[in-house]
Structures are given as C-alpha cells and as structure tokens.
Design a protein around this motif. Structure first.
Motif, PDB file in Angstrom:
ATOM      1  N   VAL A 177       4.862  -2.883   7.930  1.00  0.00           N
ATOM      2  CA  VAL A 177       5.934  -1.894   7.945  1.00  0.00           C
ATOM      3  C   VAL A 177       5.425  -0.560   7.401  1.00  0.00           C
ATOM      4  O   VAL A 177       4.859  -0.514   6.307  1.00  0.00           O
ATOM      5  N   ALA A 178       5.649   0.510   8.150  1.00  0.00           N
ATOM      6  CA  ALA A 178       5.284   1.851   7.690  1.00  0.00           C
ATOM      7  C   ALA A 178       6.283   2.285   6.621  1.00  0.00           C
ATOM      8  O   ALA A 178       7.484   2.397   6.885  1.00  0.00           O
ATOM      9  N   THR A 179       5.810   2.512   5.421  1.00  0.00           N
ATOM     10  CA  THR A 179       6.678   2.850   4.302  1.00  0.00           C
ATOM     11  C   THR A 179       7.515   4.099   4.571  1.00  0.00           C
ATOM     12  O   THR A 179       8.660   4.171   4.156  1.00  0.00           O
ATOM     13  N   ARG A 180       6.984   5.052   5.305  1.00  0.00           N
ATOM     14  CA  ARG A 180       7.719   6.308   5.538  1.00  0.00           C
ATOM     15  C   ARG A 180       9.001   6.099   6.340  1.00  0.00           C
ATOM     16  O   ARG A 180       9.861   6.958   6.345  1.00  0.00           O
ATOM     17  N   HIS A 181       9.132   4.950   7.018  1.00  0.00           N
ATOM     18  CA  HIS A 181      10.331   4.691   7.804  1.00  0.00           C
ATOM     19  C   HIS A 181      11.306   3.731   7.117  1.00  0.00           C
ATOM     20  O   HIS A 181      12.329   3.374   7.691  1.00  0.00           O
ATOM     21  N   VAL A 182      10.988   3.312   5.900  1.00  0.00           N
ATOM     22  CA  VAL A 182      11.883   2.427   5.152  1.00  0.00           C
ATOM     23  C   VAL A 182      13.071   3.240   4.656  1.00  0.00           C
ATOM     24  O   VAL A 182      12.906   4.320   4.093  1.00  0.00           O
ATOM     25  N   GLN A 183      14.277   2.710   4.877  1.00  0.00           N
ATOM     26  CA  GLN A 183      15.484   3.395   4.421  1.00  0.00           C
ATOM     27  C   GLN A 183      16.066   2.775   3.160  1.00  0.00           C
ATOM     28  O   GLN A 183      16.611   3.487   2.328  1.00  0.00           O
ATOM     29  N   SER A 184      15.965   1.462   3.021  1.00  0.00           N
ATOM     30  CA  SER A 184      16.419   0.817   1.785  1.00  0.00           C
ATOM     31  C   SER A 184      15.765  -0.552   1.657  1.00  0.00           C
ATOM     32  O   SER A 184      15.359  -1.152   2.643  1.00  0.00           O
ATOM     33  N   ILE A 185      15.679  -0.989   0.403  1.00  0.00           N
ATOM     34  CA  ILE A 185      15.115  -2.303   0.105  1.00  0.00           C
ATOM     35  C   ILE A 185      16.017  -2.961  -0.933  1.00  0.00           C
ATOM     36  O   ILE A 185      16.343  -2.354  -1.950  1.00  0.00           O
ATOM     37  N   HIS A 191       0.879  -1.168   0.000  1.00  0.00           N
ATOM     38  CA  HIS A 191       0.000   0.000   0.000  1.00  0.00           C
ATOM     39  C   HIS A 191       0.916   1.217   0.000  1.00  0.00           C
ATOM     40  O   HIS A 191       2.097   1.096   0.327  1.00  0.00           O
ATOM     41  N   GLY A 192       0.415   2.366  -0.321  1.00  0.00           N
ATOM     42  CA  GLY A 192       1.245   3.564  -0.303  1.00  0.00           C
ATOM     43  C   GLY A 192       1.818   3.880   1.065  1.00  0.00           C
ATOM     44  O   GLY A 192       2.910   4.423   1.187  1.00  0.00           O
ATOM     45  N   GLU A 193       1.115   3.517   2.144  1.00  0.00           N
ATOM     46  CA  GLU A 193       1.553   3.828   3.510  1.00  0.00           C
ATOM     47  C   GLU A 193       2.249   2.663   4.200  1.00  0.00           C
ATOM     48  O   GLU A 193       2.903   2.858   5.217  1.00  0.00           O
ATOM     49  N   TRP A 194       2.086   1.447   3.708  1.00  0.00           N
ATOM     50  CA  TRP A 194       2.630   0.283   4.400  1.00  0.00           C
ATOM     51  C   TRP A 194       2.922  -0.851   3.426  1.00  0.00           C
ATOM     52  O   TRP A 194       2.452  -0.849   2.293  1.00  0.00           O
ATOM     53  N   LEU A 195       3.695  -1.808   3.923  1.00  0.00           N
ATOM     54  CA  LEU A 195       3.909  -3.055   3.200  1.00  0.00           C
ATOM     55  C   LEU A 195       3.840  -4.186   4.211  1.00  0.00           C
ATOM     56  O   LEU A 195       4.097  -3.985   5.396  1.00  0.00           O
ATOM     57  N   LEU A 196       3.454  -5.348   3.750  1.00  0.00           N
ATOM     58  CA  LEU A 196       3.329  -6.518   4.615  1.00  0.00           C
ATOM     59  C   LEU A 196       4.380  -7.533   4.211  1.00  0.00           C
ATOM     60  O   LEU A 196       4.438  -7.973   3.060  1.00  0.00           O
ATOM     61  N   MET A 197       5.244  -7.875   5.179  1.00  0.00           N
ATOM     62  CA  MET A 197       6.304  -8.857   4.967  1.00  0.00           C
ATOM     63  C   MET A 197       5.949 -10.130   5.736  1.00  0.00           C
ATOM     64  O   MET A 197       5.470 -10.052   6.861  1.00  0.00           O
ATOM     65  N   VAL A 198       6.203 -11.294   5.128  1.00  0.00           N
ATOM     66  CA  VAL A 198       6.017 -12.574   5.796  1.00  0.00           C
ATOM     67  C   VAL A 198       7.403 -13.191   5.962  1.00  0.00           C
ATOM     68  O   VAL A 198       8.146 -13.347   4.993  1.00  0.00           O
ATOM     69  N   HIS A 199       7.739 -13.508   7.208  1.00  0.00           N
ATOM     70  CA  HIS A 199       9.057 -14.037   7.544  1.00  0.00           C
ATOM     71  C   HIS A 199       8.992 -15.554   7.710  1.00  0.00           C
ATOM     72  O   HIS A 199       7.924 -16.159   7.645  1.00  0.00           O
ATOM     73  N   GLU A 200      10.148 -16.129   8.011  1.00  0.00           N
ATOM     74  CA  GLU A 200      10.193 -17.553   8.306  1.00  0.00           C
ATOM     75  C   GLU A 200       9.227 -17.877   9.442  1.00  0.00           C
ATOM     76  O   GLU A 200       8.968 -17.040  10.293  1.00  0.00           O
ATOM     77  N   HIS A 201       8.728 -19.057   9.468  1.00  0.00           N
ATOM     78  CA  HIS A 201       7.806 -19.536  10.502  1.00  0.00           C
ATOM     79  C   HIS A 201       6.492 -18.759  10.508  1.00  0.00           C
ATOM     80  O   HIS A 201       5.778 -18.770  11.502  1.00  0.00           O
TER      81      HIS A 201
END
Length: 185
Positions: free
Chosen positions: A86-94, A70-80
């Motif tokens: 995650v709030a997109t505005r706080h992402v520093q790198s991908i 979404h423009g404001e967030w992303l959803l990550m699925v981890h192991e297990h």
C-alpha cells in the motif's frame, strides 16, 4: 505568627504554585514539540503484527495484519495469505492502532532505502499476478518492469499467470496513481 510571617507564607505559597504551573506548561510544550516530529511510519512501526483496518483513496478498504512499514509503503497480509503493498500517500485512515510510536532510528539503513519503486521491482521480479488498485479504478495483470515514476503492467485475467497468449495489452501506470498492489497467496 505575626502579619509579616503571614505575608511571607502567602508569597511563598503563590511562588510555589507559579513554579508548578510553569513546569506543567513547559512539559506540555515539550510533549507537543515531540509529537510534531512523529510521522505516520513511526506510528505504524509500533503496530507491526497488529490487525488493522486501512482506508485508501479510490474507495479501497482492507483489513489485515501489518507485516512491514516504510515511509512510502506498508505491507498488509490478509486472510488466505494475500498480500497488499500500500502506498502510504494514498492512505486516508487507519484503525486498530495503539497509542505508541517507534522512531525511525530503529529502522535499518536497508529499509530506509527500500522505497516503493524498489518494492514494486521485487514484485515484478517474482512475476506473480497482481490486482493494482489505482486512484480511479482497478486493473489486473503482472508488473513487467518499473521505471523511476511508472510501471508497465501486462494486462490479463486476475489470478492467472502471465502467458503470451493471455496478455491483452500492456498499460503504463504512473506510480503516483498506484494506491495498492495486491497479490494472491
């Protein structure tokens, strides 16, 4: 051939070269213009289901499969099966992205309205324990309610269900300070 024919051939050759250079410059300008309209969400939307490494403010680094954007967030699925909102505005790198983008015109009207507050309300309704990664620390608990720019969090031990006897206190967390909310599977 006479001198006039040589002169006209030279002028025609130069004119064709100028036309090619002009077209190349126009294509380059149009490409830059189109790229300037691409947002982070457009780049991420093309990477749904890809395995990414995300670095955020507050020292948070995570690796997982990108499940939703979404423009404001992303959803990550981890192991297990753990999930992080995650709030997109706080992402520093991908890292791990391909070169493609997917414009927001492919996003449904429901997705466009489903902002970070609404996503947090859904987490609150499910009553699952979460670890909230803030710009300056981490807290564990359950999101009790979400306002327009804050959420109330019942603080208790990580991965423990919210019970009256386990709640130490309730903290108000400004949504602007929230980097990510991670819950167990």
């Amino acid at each position: 051939m006479n001198r006039w024919d040589d002169l006209f051939a030279d002028v025609e050759g130069r004119s064709a070269a100028w036309d090619l250079a002009e077209r190349a410059a126009e294509i380059e300008d149009r490409t830059r213009s189109e790229l300037s309209r691409i947002a982070i969400a457009d780049r991420l939307r093309a990477a749904v289901n890809a395995r990414l490494q995300v670095s955020c403010r507050g020292g948070l680094a995570m690796t997982g499969q990108l499940a939703r954007v979404h423009g404001e967030w992303l959803l990550m699925v981890h192991e297990h099966g753990r999930e992080s909102l995650v709030a997109t505005r706080h992402v520093q790198s991908i890292r791990g992205l391909g070169r493609y983008s997917s414009p927001s015109t492919t996003q449904s009207t429901v997705d466009l309205r489903f902002g970070l507050n609404l996503a947090l309300r859904r987490v609150a309704r499910e009553r699952s324990p979460v670890r909230l990664h803030l710009v300056d620390g981490v807290i564990d608990g359950t999101i009790d309610r979400v306002g327009s720019d804050f959420c109330d969090v019942a603080l208790h031990a990580a991965n423990e269900p919210r019970r009256r006897g386990t709640v130490r206190e309730v903290a108000l967390v400004p949504i602007a300070a929230l980097v990510a909310a991670t819950r167990a599977a």
